[in-house]
Design an enzyme around this catalytic site. Sequence first.
Site, PDB file in Angstrom:
ATOM      1  CG  ASN A  33       8.559   8.526 -24.980  1.00 61.55           C
ATOM      2  OD1 ASN A  33       9.452   8.858 -24.209  1.00 61.55           O
ATOM      3  ND2 ASN A  33       8.010   7.324 -24.965  1.00 61.55           N
TER       4      ASN A  33
ATOM      5  CG  LEU B  68      12.772   8.418 -28.013  1.00 63.86           C
ATOM      6  CD1 LEU B  68      11.589   7.846 -28.778  1.00 63.86           C
ATOM      7  CD2 LEU B  68      12.265   9.223 -26.816  1.00 63.86           C
TER       8      LEU B  68
ATOM      9  CG  ASN C 158      22.703   8.206 -19.095  1.00 60.44           C
ATOM     10  OD1 ASN C 158      23.906   8.189 -18.883  1.00 60.44           O
ATOM     11  ND2 ASN C 158      21.822   8.101 -18.111  1.00 60.44           N
TER      12      ASN C 158
ATOM     13  CG  PHE D 261      25.334   5.934 -24.720  1.00 63.41           C
ATOM     14  CD1 PHE D 261      25.871   7.164 -25.103  1.00 63.41           C
ATOM     15  CD2 PHE D 261      24.184   5.939 -23.920  1.00 63.41           C
ATOM     16  CE1 PHE D 261      25.295   8.368 -24.700  1.00 63.41           C
ATOM     17  CE2 PHE D 261      23.596   7.130 -23.518  1.00 63.41           C
ATOM     18  CZ  PHE D 261      24.156   8.343 -23.896  1.00 63.41           C
TER      19      PHE D 261
ATOM     20  CE  LYS E 212      21.797  -2.863 -15.472  1.00 57.05           C
ATOM     21  NZ  LYS E 212      23.258  -2.891 -15.810  1.00 57.05           N
TER      22      LYS E 212
ATOM     23  CB  SER F  94      21.751  -1.496 -22.614  1.00 57.21           C
ATOM     24  OG  SER F  94      21.955  -1.121 -23.969  1.00 57.21           O
TER      25      SER F  94
ATOM     26  CG  ASP G 266      31.220 -12.955 -22.789  1.00 55.03           C
ATOM     27  OD1 ASP G 266      30.710 -12.402 -21.793  1.00 55.03           O
ATOM     28  OD2 ASP G 266      30.582 -13.703 -23.556  1.00 55.03           O
TER      29      ASP G 266
ATOM     30  CB  THR H 135      18.722   0.911 -15.107  1.00 50.77           C
ATOM     31  OG1 THR H 135      17.542   1.553 -15.589  1.00 50.77           O
ATOM     32  CG2 THR H 135      18.382  -0.562 -14.910  1.00 50.77           C
ATOM     33  CG  ASP H 136      15.306   5.081 -14.092  1.00 44.46           C
ATOM     34  OD1 ASP H 136      15.554   4.253 -14.989  1.00 44.46           O
ATOM     35  OD2 ASP H 136      14.786   6.198 -14.329  1.00 44.46           O
ATOM     36  CD  GLU H 137      14.452   0.916 -18.261  1.00 43.75           C
ATOM     37  OE1 GLU H 137      13.883  -0.122 -18.619  1.00 43.75           O
ATOM     38  OE2 GLU H 137      15.032   1.687 -19.052  1.00 43.75           O
TER      39      GLU H 137
ATOM     40  CE1 TYR I 294      19.094  -3.049 -19.318  1.00 43.75           C
ATOM     41  CE2 TYR I 294      17.217  -1.641 -18.837  1.00 43.75           C
ATOM     42  CZ  TYR I 294      18.586  -1.853 -18.860  1.00 43.75           C
ATOM     43  OH  TYR I 294      19.441  -0.855 -18.432  1.00 43.75           O
ATOM     44  CB  SER I 295      13.750  -3.590 -15.688  1.00 44.70           C
ATOM     45  OG  SER I 295      12.523  -4.225 -15.918  1.00 44.70           O
TER      46      SER I 295
END
Length: 339
Positions: free
Chosen positions: A252, A193, A183, A11, A157, A85, A59, A125-127, A153-154
Site C-alpha cells: 500500500n 485506497l 481492481n 465501478f 461474498k 463492496s 434492488d 472476490t479473492d478475499e 464483506y468477504s
Amino acid sequence: MTIIVTGGAGFIGSNFVFHMLNKYPDYRIVCLDKLTYAGNLSTLKNVMNNPNFRFVKADICDRKAVYTLFEEVKPDIVVNFAAESHVDRSIDNPSVFLETNIMGTATLMDACCKHGIKRYHQVSTDEVYGDLPIDRPDLFFTEKTPIHTSSPYSSSKASADLLVQAYNRTYGLPVTISRCSNNYGPYHFPEKLIPLMIVNALNDKPLPVYGTGENIRDWLYVEDHCKAIDLIIHKGKVGEVYNIGGHNEMKNIDIVKIICNTLGKPEDLIKYVEDRKGHDMRYAIDPTKIHSELDWLPETKFADGIQKTIQWYLDNREWWEEIISGEYQNYYNKMYANR
Ligand code: NAD
Ligand code: TYD
C-alpha cells in the site's frame, strides 16, 4: 443476446457495460442497479441514449421487481456485480452486506431458475480465500485454496459463492464464478485506497495509511477484469470457478508514494493511522487456470494503468467532486476523524 448486468452503475459494473456495448453491437445490455451511495447515474451518461442499453433502478433483493424484469426482458445471461463492496463499511455495519450480497444473490438465482437462463455469472472476490503471509512470497490463491474469510464483506461474498455452487448442483443452474484481485481504474468510488489517495492528494489533504502500510494487494486494471468476465461467460465451463489476477503485488505505502510523486505532492501528506480491524496482510492470485483454459492474460501493466487512472481523475474532476461534496463527508468524518 440479452444480458442483465446488476450493479452496472458502480465501478466495475459500469466498465463492463462499456466494454460489452463496444464489443458486441448486437447485444442488448440491461443494467439493474439500486443506486446506493456507490451507484452513480452520471457514470452511465454516455450510454443512456444507446438503443442497446437500458437502465432499471431496482434492488436485487426485491423479488417482485426482479421477477417482473426477467419476465419482461427474458435475459440469456445474468452477470451479478451488485454488492456492498467496502470492507471498512462492512466492519461498521455488516447487516446490509448480508442482505444484498447473500439474499440478493439468492433472489437473482431464483429468478434465473424460474425463467430459464443460459448462464448466471457471479462476480466474486479473492478475499474469500482470506490472506497470505507476507514472508511466503511462494504462496498464491488457486481455485482449490480453502475459503477462509476475515471480514463481514468477504464472509458475505463467500456465502454467496457457496449458494451459487448449491444452485448449480441442486437445481442444475448453469453458473460460473470469478474471483478477482483488487481492481483500479476510472469510476472507482473514492472510499477505496487508490481513488481516495488521488482525491485527497489533489485536495492537499492527509493520506491515511492503515497500520504500517506494508499490506500487499494484487492490482489489476479494471478493463482486464472485464475482458476476463467476457471470456468466462462465453467460453468458461459451467460449474467452474476462475481466479483472475495479473501477478502485480504492491505494498500500500508504495502505491501512495507513486500517487504523491505523479501528482507532485509532498510525501509528508502521508499519515499513518490506526489499522483496520482484522486487516488482511497479503492477497496474491495464481491465474494459471484462466490463462491455460481461456487464454486470458492481463494487458495493462501497473506502471501504465496507474498513470492512466491518475490522469482520468485529473480529467474528470466534476465526477468525483460531486461525490465528495455530499453524504461522503459524513462517511469520511466517521471513518477517519478519530483514527
Ligand atoms: P461498487 O461498490 O463500486 O458498486 C456496486 C454497485 O452495486 C453500485 O452501483 C450499487 O448501487 C449497486 N448495488 C448495491 N446494492 C445493490 C442492491 N441491493 N441492488 C442492486 N444494486 C445494488 O463495487 P465494485 O467495486 O464495482 O464491485 C463490483 C463487484 O465486484 C462486487 O460484487 C465486488 O464484490 C466484486 N469485486 C470487486 C473488486 C474491487 O477491487 N473493487 C475486486 C474483486 C471483486
Ligand atoms: P481497499 O481499497 O479498501 O480494498 P480491500 O480492503 O478490499 O483490499 O484497501 C486496499 C488496501 O489499502 C487495504 O490494505 C487497506 C488499505 N487502506 C489504507 O491504508 N487507507 C485507506 O484509507 C483505505 C481506504 C485503505
